[in-house]
Write a protein that holds these residues in place. Structure first.
Motif, PDB file in Angstrom:
ATOM      1  N   GLN A 171       0.823  -1.207   0.000  1.00 23.26           N
ATOM      2  CA  GLN A 171       0.000   0.000   0.000  1.00 23.26           C
ATOM      3  C   GLN A 171       0.856   1.255   0.000  1.00 23.26           C
ATOM      4  OE1 GLN A 171      -1.978   1.023   3.604  1.00 23.26           O
ATOM      5  NE2 GLN A 171      -3.628   2.169   2.608  1.00 23.26           N
TER       6      GLN A 171
ATOM      7  N   GLY B 227      -6.118  -5.768   0.791  1.00 23.74           N
ATOM      8  CA  GLY B 227      -7.392  -5.060   0.868  1.00 23.74           C
ATOM      9  C   GLY B 227      -7.208  -3.557   0.936  1.00 23.74           C
ATOM     10  N   GLN B 228      -6.190  -3.112   1.644  1.00 20.89           N
ATOM     11  CA  GLN B 228      -5.908  -1.681   1.724  1.00 20.89           C
ATOM     12  C   GLN B 228      -5.453  -1.136   0.372  1.00 20.89           C
ATOM     13  OE1 GLN B 228      -3.119  -1.900   4.993  1.00 20.89           O
ATOM     14  NE2 GLN B 228      -4.647  -1.236   6.481  1.00 20.89           N
TER      15      GLN B 228
ATOM     16  N   HIS C 224      -8.598  -0.739  -1.678  1.00 23.61           N
ATOM     17  CA  HIS C 224      -9.449   0.339  -1.167  1.00 23.61           C
ATOM     18  C   HIS C 224      -8.893   1.722  -1.487  1.00 23.61           C
ATOM     19  CE1 HIS C 224     -12.229   2.421   1.520  1.00 23.61           C
ATOM     20  NE2 HIS C 224     -11.190   3.015   2.098  1.00 23.61           N
ATOM     21  N   SER C 225      -7.565   1.859  -1.467  1.00 29.50           N
ATOM     22  CA  SER C 225      -6.967   3.195  -1.564  1.00 29.50           C
ATOM     23  C   SER C 225      -6.450   3.550  -2.947  1.00 29.50           C
ATOM     24  CB  SER C 225      -5.816   3.308  -0.552  1.00 29.50           C
ATOM     25  OG  SER C 225      -4.794   2.360  -0.840  1.00 29.50           O
TER      26      SER C 225
ATOM     27  N   ARG D 164      -9.478   3.682  -9.285  1.00 30.54           N
ATOM     28  CA  ARG D 164     -10.307   2.607  -9.820  1.00 30.54           C
ATOM     29  C   ARG D 164      -9.781   2.096 -11.161  1.00 30.54           C
ATOM     30  NH1 ARG D 164     -16.594   4.086  -9.049  1.00 30.54           N
ATOM     31  NH2 ARG D 164     -16.736   1.855  -9.525  1.00 30.54           N
TER      32      ARG D 164
ATOM     33  N   GLY E 276     -11.881  -7.570  -3.491  1.00 25.34           N
ATOM     34  CA  GLY E 276     -11.947  -6.687  -4.652  1.00 25.34           C
ATOM     35  C   GLY E 276     -10.904  -6.907  -5.715  1.00 25.34           C
TER      36      GLY E 276
END
Length: 251
Positions: free
Chosen positions: A157, A184-185, A188-189, A192, A211
């Motif tokens: 990340q 996951g981070q 999320h960050s 897109r 995701g």
């Protein structure tokens, strides 16, 4: 200036093996049939060349160039993406391979962290990645995160956060770690438009829940058709069937 996104790199990506002769030479004659097998028998339309599965770090620069050329030539019109891993211990060799990948029409390049003299900080790793990316500024760039092998324990990340400003061609991540919190981070960050690809085959379903846009792995060379069934079940919301396939495949 950011590189315009090409067709999204999603679904399964086969981390290809490097075919060798009995004498230890690279066997380019096998790659054409290999491409056809992946597409027609396994339903795989994306390939990742000269990575860990392909033993890229154990090959010479000339061998890696020859393999990249042949995969791009044989894959043209048959696969959607040929991603070439260009990471080396040497920055200059990484840049040379990046320029070569751009010249042969690769759809993307990926770079792993140096692993002998390890970058001591996120900033040092980002500087290495930036300098490799700058050698092929118009080719989509992916960071290959493999901390258990490289020994570089920098959170992915943190790398992605810095990459957004420093590397205009940055398009995504091959995340080959069991640290699902970090993954996951990352999802999320991140923008897109970036593609988050998971690289631990036996944990793929968990990554999909978080995701993941797709996956890069060795088992998709010979189990791609089965794992595509798991992806289809997950996309339809049939988690029970996806779990069943996951269990039958790896557990």
């Amino acid at each position: 200036m950011a590189v315009p996104p090409r067709k999204a790199l999603t679904g399964l990506v086969a981390a290809t093996f490097t075919p060798m002769t009995a004498k230890g030479d690279v066997n380019l004659s096998v790659i054409g049939p290999y491409v056809d097998y992946l597409v027609l028998k396994q339903g795989i339309h994306n390939i990742f060349v000269n990575g860990t599965t392909g033993e890229g770090m154990s090959l010479s620069v000339d061998e890696r160039k020859a393999l990249a050329e042949e995969w791009c030539r044989q894959g043209k019109g048959k696969v959607d993406h040929v991603i070439v891993h260009v990471g080396c211990l040497s920055l200059r060799e990484s840049q040379e391979l990046a320029r070569h990948a751009a010249g042969i029409g690769a759809d993307g390049i990926a770079v792993i962290s140096p692993s002998f003299f390890k970058p001591p900080s996120t900033g040092a790793l980002l500087q290495f990645l930036q300098e490799v990316a700058s050698a092929a500024p118009h080719v989509p760039f992916y960071y290959y995160h493999l901390p258990d092998v490289t020994g570089v324990k920098i959170c992915a990340q943190a790398v992605l956060q810095g990459a957004q400003e420093l590397i205009p061609s940055f398009q995504g991540l091959k995340f080959s770690s069991r640290d699902l919190l970090d993954f996951g981070q990352c999802v999320h960050s991140s923008p897109r438009s970036w593609q988050m690809l998971y690289g631990v085959d036996e944990q793929l379903l968990s990554a999909l829940v978080l995701g993941a846009h797709g996956a890069v792995g060795s088992t998709y060379n010979y189990m791609g058709s089965v794992v595509n069934g798991m992806l289809a079940a997950f996309e339809k919301g049939d988690v029970a069937q996806a779990r069943k396939i996951q269990g039958l495949t790896w557990l």
